[in-house]
Design a protein around this motif. Structure first.
Motif: not given
Length: 391
Positions: A245, A270, A276
């Protein structure tokens, strides 16, 4: 007397001649026997040599096949052992796509035992395809018309079998969408920690019930480039620990360590606004901290929203690093910086007011988010893109 002596000598000569003739015949017969015996031995030796050579060739082939088979079985066992190791967390077995992995034998219709491991290993080692991905879209009742309908007009139809929509009400299911993929979480419809973590917990639990390899979360203001996402995930082993991510800040998140008053703890996460992806191997390890709704419990304990809580579990508790992927995009960055010729390489896009992709096509009045224009750039052959102005 002389006569008798002469006759005796003749008799002796005759006798000696007969003896010599008999001896020569015997010698010849003996020689023939010896030669015949030697020839027989040579023939037997040659025949045995050919047989030995044939046996040696057959044995060599057998040894080579056995050696190759042994290497193959060792390689398969290593893969199986690796997958089993990755798929177990505190005694919890995975429910991944290879749920029969490790079962060496199955019984066929005739009652005979046959090996099933090879097929399972091949299934684990095969390349990831679109159907292996679980795409989770988080939305809410208030965004039903303003956001979700836009996604249904663009990228979701290209991946409706892999897309699951998590909402907080029993609103009308989008047309031509799977009813069992439209999930009412019964969570709060607010954008606060409790509601967000509640939905994330449902997303994670339903993914764990599936047999898919990858859990990819996006928000309802994300455009997902499905083919690019599939190709991207093919570069990674779903059985390993992957947290893919893009962070929204340039440094780790720092929060108070409630277990140790006065101290802080730091971790990367993330941002959910960019999307992600989590591999099956890592998702299995998250079970003690995330399974059965525990994402919400963990979020309440650290008092952070859903994406931060996921980062806390993965990066802080499990010590798995965040792999930063610049092709994930959220509205927290300057989206106009993305070059138009690189659109096909991006995994996700977003928008917020005037922060949109700078791409030529539909007017801003007809396409304020630029998602329709991006979609037609990626898929110009679609009927809905025929009327888009060309540049």
């Amino acid at each position: 007397m002389n006569c008798n002596v002469s006759e005796c000598r003749k008799t002796q000569v005759n006798i000696c001649g007969q003896v010599m003739r008999i001896s020569l015949r015997r010698i010849c017969k003996l020689f023939l026997v010896i030669v015949t015996f030697i020839l027989a031995l040579v023939l037997i030796s040659v025949t045995n040599t050919e047989r030995i050579q044939t046996k040696q060739i057959v044995f060599t082939k057998f040894v080579k096949r056995s050696y190759r088979r042994q290497l193959s079985l060792q390689k398969e066992q290593q893969v199986v052992d690796h997958i089993k190791f990755q798929r177990k967390t505190n005694g919890v077995n995975s429910v991944a796509d290879d749920e029969n992995l490790g079962k060496d034998e199955i019984v066929n219709k005739n009652g005979k035992i046959k090996q099933n491991r090879i097929q399972n290993v091949k299934n684990v080692m095969r390349k990831t395809v679109q159907s292996d991905i679980f795409i989770s879209v988080k939305t809410t009742k208030s965004n039903r018309n303003s956001r979700l309908d836009l996604l249904m007009e663009t990228w979701i139809p290209l991946a409706k079998d892999e897309t699951y929509i998590f909402t907080d009400n029993d609103s009308h299911i989008p047309e031509n969408f799977h009813a069992d993929h439209f999930i009412n979480t019964f969570c709060a419809d607010s954008h606060y920690r409790q509601g967000l973590c509640c939905k994330m917990a449902r997303e994670y639990d339903i993914f764990m019930e599936s047999k898919k390899r990858w859990f990819c979360h996006v928000d309802d203001d994300n455009y997902v480039n499905v083919p690019a996402l599939v190709g991207f995930l093919q570069q990674y082993n779903h059985s390993d620990n992957w947290y893919l991510g893009r962070p929204s800040i340039s440094h780790p998140m720092e929060v108070l360590d409630r277990a140790n008053p006065g101290q802080k703890l730091a971790f990367w996460f993330a941002t959910g606004g960019a999307g992600f992806c989590i591999s099956r191997g890592l998702a299995d390890k998250m079970v003690p901290h995330a399974g059965g709704g525990r994402i919400q419990t963990t979020g309440d304990a650290i008092r952070l929203p859903d994406d931060c809580t996921v980062g806390y579990i993965i990066n802080h508790l499990l010590k798995v690093p965040l792999t930063k992927i610049k092709e994930f995009h959220s509205h927290l960055e300057g989206l106009h910086r993305i070059p138009q010729h690189q659109l096909s390489d991006q995994l996700t896009l977003s928008y917020f007011n005037s922060n949109v992709i700078d791409v030529k096509g539909y007017s801003h009045e007809n396409d304020p988010t630029r998602f329709k224009t991006v979609h037609c750039h990626l898929y110009p052959y679609l009927s809905q893109c025929v009327d888009m102005p060309r540049w």
